[in-house]
Design a protein around this motif. Sequence first.
Motif, PDB file in Angstrom:
ATOM      1  N   MET A 122      -1.689   5.946  -9.735  1.00 25.03           N
ATOM      2  CA  MET A 122      -2.682   5.010  -9.243  1.00 25.03           C
ATOM      3  C   MET A 122      -2.100   3.598  -9.100  1.00 25.03           C
ATOM      4  O   MET A 122      -2.311   2.916  -8.097  1.00 25.03           O
ATOM      5  CB  MET A 122      -3.885   4.988 -10.186  1.00 25.03           C
ATOM      6  N   LYS A 123      -1.358   3.146 -10.115  1.00 26.96           N
ATOM      7  CA  LYS A 123      -0.776   1.813 -10.059  1.00 26.96           C
ATOM      8  C   LYS A 123       0.227   1.691  -8.918  1.00 26.96           C
ATOM      9  O   LYS A 123       0.306   0.660  -8.251  1.00 26.96           O
ATOM     10  CB  LYS A 123      -0.087   1.489 -11.394  1.00 26.96           C
ATOM     11  N   LYS A 124       0.976   2.756  -8.696  1.00 23.58           N
ATOM     12  CA  LYS A 124       1.951   2.753  -7.607  1.00 23.58           C
ATOM     13  C   LYS A 124       1.247   2.636  -6.264  1.00 23.58           C
ATOM     14  O   LYS A 124       1.657   1.864  -5.390  1.00 23.58           O
ATOM     15  CB  LYS A 124       2.787   4.035  -7.652  1.00 23.58           C
ATOM     16  N   GLU A 125       0.160   3.392  -6.086  1.00 30.31           N
ATOM     17  CA  GLU A 125      -0.585   3.342  -4.832  1.00 30.31           C
ATOM     18  C   GLU A 125      -1.222   1.969  -4.635  1.00 30.31           C
ATOM     19  O   GLU A 125      -1.248   1.440  -3.516  1.00 30.31           O
ATOM     20  CB  GLU A 125      -1.667   4.431  -4.818  1.00 30.31           C
ATOM     21  N   MET A 126      -1.725   1.377  -5.703  1.00 28.99           N
ATOM     22  CA  MET A 126      -2.324   0.043  -5.609  1.00 28.99           C
ATOM     23  C   MET A 126      -1.291  -0.993  -5.196  1.00 28.99           C
ATOM     24  O   MET A 126      -1.570  -1.881  -4.380  1.00 28.99           O
ATOM     25  CB  MET A 126      -2.950  -0.349  -6.950  1.00 28.99           C
ATOM     26  N   LYS A 127      -0.088  -0.864  -5.721  1.00 36.97           N
ATOM     27  CA  LYS A 127       0.977  -1.807  -5.378  1.00 36.97           C
ATOM     28  C   LYS A 127       1.359  -1.677  -3.914  1.00 36.97           C
ATOM     29  O   LYS A 127       1.652  -2.681  -3.243  1.00 36.97           O
ATOM     30  CB  LYS A 127       2.191  -1.543  -6.269  1.00 36.97           C
ATOM     31  N   ILE A 128       1.348  -0.452  -3.401  1.00 35.88           N
ATOM     32  CA  ILE A 128       1.708  -0.216  -2.003  1.00 35.88           C
ATOM     33  C   ILE A 128       0.630  -0.718  -1.057  1.00 35.88           C
ATOM     34  O   ILE A 128       0.905  -1.380  -0.054  1.00 35.88           O
ATOM     35  CB  ILE A 128       1.963   1.287  -1.759  1.00 35.88           C
ATOM     36  N   ILE A 129      -0.617  -0.417  -1.382  1.00 33.22           N
ATOM     37  CA  ILE A 129      -1.710  -0.619  -0.433  1.00 33.22           C
ATOM     38  C   ILE A 129      -2.462  -1.930  -0.615  1.00 33.22           C
ATOM     39  O   ILE A 129      -3.222  -2.345   0.275  1.00 33.22           O
ATOM     40  CB  ILE A 129      -2.688   0.575  -0.521  1.00 33.22           C
ATOM     41  N   LEU A 130      -2.262  -2.618  -1.739  1.00 34.90           N
ATOM     42  CA  LEU A 130      -2.941  -3.890  -1.964  1.00 34.90           C
ATOM     43  C   LEU A 130      -1.946  -5.011  -2.262  1.00 34.90           C
ATOM     44  O   LEU A 130      -1.969  -5.609  -3.342  1.00 34.90           O
ATOM     45  CB  LEU A 130      -3.936  -3.771  -3.122  1.00 34.90           C
ATOM     46  N   PRO A 131      -1.070  -5.327  -1.304  1.00 35.52           N
ATOM     47  CA  PRO A 131      -0.173  -6.466  -1.515  1.00 35.52           C
ATOM     48  C   PRO A 131      -0.974  -7.763  -1.540  1.00 35.52           C
ATOM     49  O   PRO A 131      -2.104  -7.826  -1.041  1.00 35.52           O
ATOM     50  CB  PRO A 131       0.757  -6.414  -0.296  1.00 35.52           C
ATOM     51  N   VAL A 132      -0.386  -8.790  -2.091  1.00 33.17           N
ATOM     52  CA  VAL A 132      -1.099 -10.052  -2.286  1.00 33.17           C
ATOM     53  C   VAL A 132      -1.600 -10.632  -0.966  1.00 33.17           C
ATOM     54  O   VAL A 132      -2.729 -11.116  -0.869  1.00 33.17           O
ATOM     55  CB  VAL A 132      -0.186 -11.082  -2.999  1.00 33.17           C
ATOM     56  N   TYR A 133      -0.783 -10.563   0.087  1.00 32.34           N
ATOM     57  CA  TYR A 133      -1.174 -11.199   1.345  1.00 32.34           C
ATOM     58  C   TYR A 133      -2.438 -10.556   1.924  1.00 32.34           C
ATOM     59  O   TYR A 133      -3.278 -11.242   2.527  1.00 32.34           O
ATOM     60  CB  TYR A 133      -0.029 -11.150   2.355  1.00 32.34           C
ATOM     61  N   LYS A 134      -2.612  -9.229   1.733  1.00 30.31           N
ATOM     62  CA  LYS A 134      -3.802  -8.557   2.243  1.00 30.31           C
ATOM     63  C   LYS A 134      -5.040  -9.010   1.474  1.00 30.31           C
ATOM     64  O   LYS A 134      -6.113  -9.245   2.076  1.00 30.31           O
ATOM     65  CB  LYS A 134      -3.653  -7.042   2.148  1.00 30.31           C
ATOM     66  N   MET A 135      -4.911  -9.126   0.177  1.00 29.93           N
ATOM     67  CA  MET A 135      -6.047  -9.559  -0.626  1.00 29.93           C
ATOM     68  C   MET A 135      -6.420 -11.007  -0.312  1.00 29.93           C
ATOM     69  O   MET A 135      -7.609 -11.353  -0.262  1.00 29.93           O
ATOM     70  CB  MET A 135      -5.742  -9.386  -2.113  1.00 29.93           C
TER      71      MET A 135
END
Length: 219
Positions: free
Chosen positions: A1-14
Amino acid sequence: MKKEMKIILPVYKMVYAFAFVVILSLIRGVVFTNEIGFSIEGPFAILIAVFCADTYVQEITSNRSEVQRLYQIKKRIYSIIQRLMIQGTFLLLLAVLGYGLFFAFQKPVTHPVTESEILQFIAYFGAIVVTIFFWGILANTLSMLFRNMWMGIGSCLLIWVATNSSGADKFLGAWNVFSYSFRDIENATDITWLYGKGLCICIGLILLLALPKIVRKRG
């Protein structure tokens, strides 16, 4: 889950998603609280499409899909669904925040002939959950079919323009994907807008069921 979050929720997108919600709540004028829902849904659909378009296509453009081909198809589908759920949860939190920001920045008042604030929010919450589901899976699917994120976003934009219009409202009525936005906000007993949201759920489920075939062909 943490790996997927890191891939799909980078700082610039948030950051750009948060900025979008703040700016929208500042510039989209509302007088009554029953106007908040449709003021958010239409623009938010575009944010969802942009936010979710690279859910899996980034694996294709970066050639990481060659490694993913070594995995079982079930594992690849699970990864895509997990990413969509992570993105959807983040976007839902933003949508709720945006609803509150309209109250904070614009101080709208309750319309005298509409339902209570709680019922208005419940209807908004249900509608925006379906909106996130529909536009998220649609953007991901189209991007995968074209193997290009921008083509996926562009296709979603064309669909958005076609459905988020008075012409589409007249032609499709309660079956429009934006039925919530075009509902009669002064008639609390009119729940025909649920037809459009039901259609969104059906289309989204069909696209989900088609994912394995699309991954095999395009991913």
